[in-house]
Design a protein around this motif. Structure first.
Motif, PDB file in Angstrom:
ATOM      1  N   GLY A 143       0.792  -1.221   0.000  1.00 46.05           N
ATOM      2  CA  GLY A 143       0.000   0.000   0.000  1.00 46.05           C
ATOM      3  C   GLY A 143       0.827   1.275   0.000  1.00 46.05           C
ATOM      4  O   GLY A 143       0.279   2.369   0.068  1.00 46.05           O
ATOM      5  N   GLY A 144       2.139   1.141  -0.119  1.00 49.46           N
ATOM      6  CA  GLY A 144       2.987   2.326  -0.036  1.00 49.46           C
ATOM      7  C   GLY A 144       2.985   3.196  -1.269  1.00 49.46           C
ATOM      8  O   GLY A 144       3.335   4.382  -1.208  1.00 49.46           O
ATOM      9  N   SER A 145       2.591   2.638  -2.408  1.00 45.62           N
ATOM     10  CA  SER A 145       2.535   3.404  -3.656  1.00 45.62           C
ATOM     11  C   SER A 145       1.194   3.204  -4.328  1.00 45.62           C
ATOM     12  O   SER A 145       0.645   2.101  -4.318  1.00 45.62           O
ATOM     13  CB  SER A 145       3.649   2.961  -4.606  1.00 45.62           C
ATOM     14  OG  SER A 145       4.911   3.265  -4.062  1.00 45.62           O
ATOM     15  N   THR A 146       0.692   4.283  -4.900  1.00 52.04           N
ATOM     16  CA  THR A 146      -0.577   4.240  -5.621  1.00 52.04           C
ATOM     17  C   THR A 146      -0.447   4.969  -6.953  1.00 52.04           C
ATOM     18  O   THR A 146       0.467   5.797  -7.143  1.00 52.04           O
ATOM     19  CB  THR A 146      -1.714   4.898  -4.813  1.00 52.04           C
ATOM     20  OG1 THR A 146      -1.355   6.246  -4.510  1.00 52.04           O
ATOM     21  CG2 THR A 146      -1.977   4.149  -3.512  1.00 52.04           C
ATOM     22  N   ASN A 147      -1.338   4.649  -7.863  1.00 46.62           N
ATOM     23  CA  ASN A 147      -1.331   5.274  -9.182  1.00 46.62           C
ATOM     24  C   ASN A 147      -2.761   5.442  -9.649  1.00 46.62           C
ATOM     25  O   ASN A 147      -3.601   4.574  -9.378  1.00 46.62           O
ATOM     26  CB  ASN A 147      -0.537   4.408 -10.164  1.00 46.62           C
ATOM     27  CG  ASN A 147      -0.440   5.046 -11.536  1.00 46.62           C
ATOM     28  OD1 ASN A 147      -1.302   4.853 -12.392  1.00 46.62           O
ATOM     29  ND2 ASN A 147       0.599   5.829 -11.745  1.00 46.62           N
ATOM     30  N   TYR A 148      -3.035   6.560 -10.353  1.00 51.04           N
ATOM     31  CA  TYR A 148      -4.407   6.854 -10.765  1.00 51.04           C
ATOM     32  C   TYR A 148      -4.481   7.262 -12.225  1.00 51.04           C
ATOM     33  O   TYR A 148      -3.563   7.880 -12.759  1.00 51.04           O
ATOM     34  CB  TYR A 148      -4.979   7.998  -9.913  1.00 51.04           C
ATOM     35  CG  TYR A 148      -5.041   7.682  -8.449  1.00 51.04           C
ATOM     36  CD1 TYR A 148      -3.992   8.000  -7.604  1.00 51.04           C
ATOM     37  CD2 TYR A 148      -6.155   7.038  -7.913  1.00 51.04           C
ATOM     38  CE1 TYR A 148      -4.041   7.688  -6.255  1.00 51.04           C
ATOM     39  CE2 TYR A 148      -6.220   6.732  -6.566  1.00 51.04           C
ATOM     40  CZ  TYR A 148      -5.152   7.057  -5.748  1.00 51.04           C
ATOM     41  OH  TYR A 148      -5.216   6.742  -4.411  1.00 51.04           O
ATOM     42  N   ALA A 149      -5.609   6.968 -12.834  1.00 50.85           N
ATOM     43  CA  ALA A 149      -5.891   7.496 -14.156  1.00 50.85           C
ATOM     44  C   ALA A 149      -6.054   9.006 -14.036  1.00 50.85           C
ATOM     45  O   ALA A 149      -6.543   9.505 -13.013  1.00 50.85           O
ATOM     46  CB  ALA A 149      -7.172   6.878 -14.707  1.00 50.85           C
TER      47      ALA A 149
END
Length: 122
Positions: free
Chosen positions: A54-60
């Motif tokens: 859960g340390g990195s996230t990415n979004y459209a």
């Protein structure tokens, strides 16, 4: 492997909604996870992705600043908090497990849930 989404429904434009994805049958914390959506007549879209811890996230780009992906590995549950919803967010949303070894953002998924309908309308 089971992935079961919940939390979809009808919401007014500008409103919030929180989706959940209950995972079972595998070591949830060992896999990157993603949310996708598909609207009628449109291509499937990767909405958000999150690494194993859960340390990195990415979004459209279309949802950046409005949606937040998160996970609780102790509860083996993936979440998508959606805010400032727009009619164009209307779609079936499903969670998916990234295949082991696949790129955590663009890599293929190997399992997905059935999906939950989100409708944004006044």
């Amino acid at each position: 492997v089971q992935l079961v989404e919940s939390g979809g429904g009808l919401v007014q434009p500008g409103g919030p909604l929180r989706l959940s994805c209950a995972a079972s049958g595998f070591a949830f914390s060992s896999y990157a996870m993603s949310w996708y959506r598909q609207a009628p007549g449109k291509e499937r879209e990767l909405v958000a992705a999150i690494t194993r811890g859960g340390g990195s996230t990415n979004y459209a780009d279309s949802v950046k600043g409005r949606f937040t992906i998160s996970r609780d590995n102790a509860k083996t549950t993936l979440y998508l908090q959606m805010s400032s919803l727009r009619p164009e967010d209307t779609a079936v949303y499903f969670c998916a497990r990234k295949a082991m070894g696949a790129d955590w953002i663009r890599g293929a998924y190997d399992y997905r849930g059935q999906g939950t309908q989100v409708t944004v309308s006044s």
